[in-house]
Design a protein around this motif. Sequence first.
Motif, short mmCIF file in Angstrom:
data_model
loop_
_atom_site.label_atom_id
_atom_site.label_comp_id
_atom_site.label_asym_id
_atom_site.label_seq_id
_atom_site.Cartn_x
_atom_site.Cartn_y
_atom_site.Cartn_z
N GLY A 1 -27.67 -8.65 6.60
CA GLY A 1 -26.24 -8.80 6.82
C GLY A 1 -25.73 -8.28 8.14
O GLY A 1 -24.52 -8.18 8.34
N ILE A 2 -26.64 -7.96 9.05
CA ILE A 2 -26.23 -7.47 10.36
C ILE A 2 -26.08 -8.65 11.32
O ILE A 2 -26.91 -9.56 11.33
N GLU A 3 -25.03 -8.63 12.12
CA GLU A 3 -24.78 -9.73 13.04
C GLU A 3 -25.55 -9.56 14.33
O GLU A 3 -25.52 -8.48 14.94
N LEU A 4 -26.23 -10.60 14.77
CA LEU A 4 -26.92 -10.58 16.04
C LEU A 4 -26.07 -11.24 17.10
O LEU A 4 -25.38 -12.23 16.84
N SER A 5 -26.11 -10.69 18.32
CA SER A 5 -25.51 -11.39 19.44
C SER A 5 -26.51 -12.47 19.89
O SER A 5 -26.17 -13.65 19.98
N GLY A 6 -27.76 -12.06 20.15
CA GLY A 6 -28.77 -13.03 20.52
C GLY A 6 -29.93 -12.43 21.28
O GLY A 6 -30.19 -11.22 21.17
N PHE A 7 -30.60 -13.27 22.08
CA PHE A 7 -31.82 -12.87 22.77
C PHE A 7 -31.74 -13.16 24.26
O PHE A 7 -31.19 -14.19 24.69
N TYR A 8 -32.33 -12.24 25.03
CA TYR A 8 -32.50 -12.43 26.46
C TYR A 8 -33.97 -12.19 26.78
O TYR A 8 -34.59 -11.25 26.26
N GLY A 9 -34.55 -13.04 27.65
CA GLY A 9 -35.94 -12.85 28.03
C GLY A 9 -36.26 -13.61 29.30
O GLY A 9 -35.47 -14.43 29.78
N LYS A 10 -37.42 -13.32 29.85
CA LYS A 10 -37.84 -13.95 31.10
C LYS A 10 -38.19 -15.42 30.92
O LYS A 10 -37.95 -16.25 31.78
N ASP A 11 -38.79 -15.75 29.78
CA ASP A 11 -39.23 -17.11 29.49
C ASP A 11 -38.13 -17.82 28.69
O ASP A 11 -37.89 -17.49 27.52
N ASP A 12 -37.48 -18.80 29.31
CA ASP A 12 -36.35 -19.46 28.65
C ASP A 12 -36.75 -20.16 27.36
O ASP A 12 -36.03 -20.10 26.36
N LEU A 13 -37.91 -20.82 27.35
CA LEU A 13 -38.32 -21.56 26.15
C LEU A 13 -38.55 -20.62 24.97
O LEU A 13 -38.11 -20.89 23.84
N ASN A 14 -39.25 -19.50 25.21
CA ASN A 14 -39.47 -18.52 24.14
C ASN A 14 -38.16 -17.90 23.68
O ASN A 14 -37.96 -17.63 22.48
N THR A 15 -37.27 -17.66 24.62
CA THR A 15 -36.00 -17.02 24.28
C THR A 15 -35.11 -17.97 23.48
O THR A 15 -34.46 -17.56 22.51
N ILE A 16 -35.08 -19.23 23.87
CA ILE A 16 -34.33 -20.24 23.11
C ILE A 16 -34.90 -20.36 21.70
O ILE A 16 -34.16 -20.44 20.70
N ASP A 17 -36.23 -20.34 21.59
CA ASP A 17 -36.88 -20.42 20.28
C ASP A 17 -36.50 -19.22 19.41
O ASP A 17 -36.19 -19.38 18.22
N ALA A 18 -36.49 -18.03 20.01
CA ALA A 18 -36.11 -16.82 19.27
C ALA A 18 -34.67 -16.91 18.79
O ALA A 18 -34.35 -16.54 17.64
N ALA A 19 -33.79 -17.41 19.65
CA ALA A 19 -32.38 -17.56 19.26
C ALA A 19 -32.22 -18.58 18.14
O ALA A 19 -31.44 -18.37 17.19
N ASN A 20 -32.97 -19.67 18.21
CA ASN A 20 -32.89 -20.69 17.17
C ASN A 20 -33.40 -20.16 15.83
O ASN A 20 -32.80 -20.42 14.78
N ILE A 21 -34.52 -19.45 15.87
CA ILE A 21 -35.09 -18.91 14.63
C ILE A 21 -34.12 -17.96 13.94
O ILE A 21 -33.99 -17.97 12.71
N THR A 22 -33.41 -17.15 14.72
CA THR A 22 -32.51 -16.14 14.16
C THR A 22 -31.06 -16.63 14.08
O THR A 22 -30.17 -15.86 13.72
N LYS A 23 -30.84 -17.90 14.45
CA LYS A 23 -29.49 -18.49 14.44
C LYS A 23 -28.51 -17.64 15.25
O LYS A 23 -27.39 -17.34 14.82
#
Length: 329
Positions: free
Chosen positions: A42-64
Amino acid sequence: MNEIEIRMLYHSHVYGGDTIKIGFIGPGKVGVSLGRYFTHKGIELSGFYGKDDLNTIDAANITKSKFYNNIQDIIKDSDILFITTPDDIISIIDIELSKFDLNNKSICHTSGSLKSNVLCNAKHSGAMIYSLHPIFAFSSKETKLKELEDIYFSIEGDILEDSSIISVLKLIGNKYFVRKAEDSSTYHLASVFVSNLALSLLDIGTSYLKKLGLDDEEALNALKPLIKGNIDSIYAKGFVNSLTGPIARGDITTIEKHISVLEDKDKDLYKILSFNLLKLVALRDKNNADITENIEECFYSMENKSQIENVLSNSKKHLEIYKFLGGVN
């Protein structure tokens, strides 16, 4: 009122009853697994930042959650930032973070071996800093959430009972303990012994079955019930009461046969681990409190052989094993 207390008072005022948002720098296995778990709790995430855009986008998608390609934006949108990168990058990220106003922010890294003060630049820029380590081996971004229910966290840093990071730990419901900064290496060593070094020991054990013609999978599967049964027994009965095998029985003939087929590279390891088992045997067979007090000291001070022999004097067969192993080079 000291600096930390002043900051925490302000944190409490700012956060109030509002939702605390958590962001992650590092879209790898640890970050994604924790992000999924926090969301599950139930904790709200802001999101993900990383050097590799594809991996970071994937992480954001997985965690909505949101993908960030700008570190300043994720700082602005997050109350707590988790740095879930390899250890050698943490100090670099610390410098990057410190270029911005970090007042009312909490910065955590998830390394078990590094102290919170690796984030000293972030602290100078106003952040509360922490080392928050989950005691778990993350082998995948798809870690089963049920497994994470039982893990412990250890924490070190700017800790007060009402700090935001403590609130998060209480919200997810996992057990945690506070460690001192100077104990970080000792703490991490415990994890390495039971995880990484245990993996190495299992690899060595299966290598002897592979000599009989079994492949990796067959050898590991053959030993799985033994491994699992031993672990289950330790949790149910403790180390001393789970003793089995030739050391526990005092079976020197079997130990001699082991030595005869051991590869030279494994002999010292066999000796060290067997000595520790002898220590547990001595604890099991203790007859008085005086001996008990000396057992740990005796077995970890191997130069004093007379003391060790005295501890084992009630069992001739175990004393014989000790003397025999003492001759292994």
